[in-house]
Motif scaffolding. Structure first.
Motif, short mmCIF file in Angstrom:
data_model
loop_
_atom_site.label_atom_id
_atom_site.label_comp_id
_atom_site.label_asym_id
_atom_site.label_seq_id
_atom_site.Cartn_x
_atom_site.Cartn_y
_atom_site.Cartn_z
N GLY A 16 34.37 48.27 40.03
CA GLY A 16 34.41 48.42 41.47
C GLY A 16 34.65 47.12 42.22
N ASP A 17 34.73 46.01 41.50
CA ASP A 17 34.87 44.72 42.17
C ASP A 17 36.19 44.59 42.91
OD1 ASP A 17 32.38 43.87 41.36
OD2 ASP A 17 33.14 42.92 39.54
N VAL A 18 37.26 45.06 42.31
CA VAL A 18 38.57 44.97 42.97
C VAL A 18 38.61 45.91 44.17
CG1 VAL A 18 41.04 45.29 42.66
CG2 VAL A 18 39.70 44.25 40.85
N ALA A 49 45.40 40.54 49.99
CA ALA A 49 45.73 39.61 48.90
C ALA A 49 44.51 38.76 48.54
CB ALA A 49 46.90 38.73 49.31
N LEU A 50 43.81 38.26 49.55
CA LEU A 50 42.60 37.48 49.29
C LEU A 50 41.51 38.34 48.65
CD1 LEU A 50 42.35 35.35 52.55
CD2 LEU A 50 42.92 34.56 50.26
N GLY A 51 41.36 39.56 49.13
CA GLY A 51 40.33 40.45 48.57
C GLY A 51 40.59 40.82 47.13
N ILE A 52 41.84 41.09 46.78
CA ILE A 52 42.17 41.43 45.40
C ILE A 52 41.95 40.21 44.50
CG2 ILE A 52 44.09 42.01 43.86
CD1 ILE A 52 45.15 43.78 46.14
N ALA A 53 42.33 39.05 44.97
CA ALA A 53 42.14 37.83 44.17
C ALA A 53 40.65 37.56 43.95
CB ALA A 53 42.80 36.65 44.86
N LEU A 54 39.86 37.67 44.99
CA LEU A 54 38.43 37.41 44.84
C LEU A 54 37.74 38.49 44.01
CD1 LEU A 54 37.55 36.13 48.43
CD2 LEU A 54 37.82 34.80 46.34
N GLY A 55 38.14 39.75 44.18
CA GLY A 55 37.54 40.82 43.40
C GLY A 55 37.85 40.71 41.92
N SER A 56 39.09 40.37 41.58
CA SER A 56 39.42 40.23 40.16
C SER A 56 38.79 38.97 39.57
CB SER A 56 40.94 40.21 39.96
OG SER A 56 41.51 39.11 40.61
N SER A 60 36.29 39.01 36.38
CA SER A 60 36.54 38.24 35.17
C SER A 60 35.37 37.32 34.84
CB SER A 60 37.82 37.44 35.30
OG SER A 60 37.68 36.42 36.24
N ARG A 61 34.61 36.91 35.83
CA ARG A 61 33.44 36.06 35.56
C ARG A 61 32.32 36.87 34.92
NH1 ARG A 61 31.38 32.14 39.95
NH2 ARG A 61 30.52 31.21 38.08
N ARG A 62 32.24 38.17 35.20
CA ARG A 62 31.15 38.99 34.66
C ARG A 62 31.46 39.58 33.30
NH1 ARG A 62 28.51 42.84 38.99
NH2 ARG A 62 30.48 43.88 38.83
N GLU A 63 32.74 39.69 32.93
CA GLU A 63 33.08 40.29 31.64
C GLU A 63 32.93 39.28 30.53
OE1 GLU A 63 36.97 41.90 31.72
OE2 GLU A 63 36.41 43.60 32.93
N PRO A 64 32.48 39.74 29.37
CA PRO A 64 32.41 38.82 28.24
C PRO A 64 33.81 38.51 27.71
CG PRO A 64 31.81 41.04 27.58
CD PRO A 64 31.97 41.05 29.08
N PRO A 65 33.99 37.42 27.02
CA PRO A 65 35.30 37.11 26.44
C PRO A 65 35.74 38.20 25.48
CG PRO A 65 33.85 35.21 26.31
CD PRO A 65 33.02 36.36 26.79
N GLY A 66 37.01 38.55 25.54
CA GLY A 66 37.54 39.57 24.64
C GLY A 66 37.67 40.93 25.29
#
Length: 72
Positions: A16-18, A49-56, A60-66
């Protein structure tokens, strides 16, 4: 019913972040469009554009690598 494998959709963590980024960016864009650009449509485009960039970026900061959901 078709079983889907992959990264698309779902209600896992971070999906839901995006969407939140789009909605908040649109609201900020309307305010920017009215005050700075004097054009609501241009402000909405910039805000989205700013909202999509900040949401993604937040996602990406919350997902684990992989990838998400423990995919390998």
């Amino acid at each position: 019913m078709v079983k889907r494998d992959g990264n698309g959709g779902g209600n896992g963590p971070g999906n839901g972040d995006v969407a939140v980024g789009i909605s908040v960016g649109t609201a900020i864009g309307v305010a920017l469009g009215l005050t700075v650009f004097d054009n609501i449509a241009l402000g909405i485009g910039v805000g989205m554009a700013l909202g999509i960039a900040l949401g993604s970026a937040r996602r990406s900061r919350r997902e684990p690598p992989g990838g998400s959901r423990g995919e390998r």
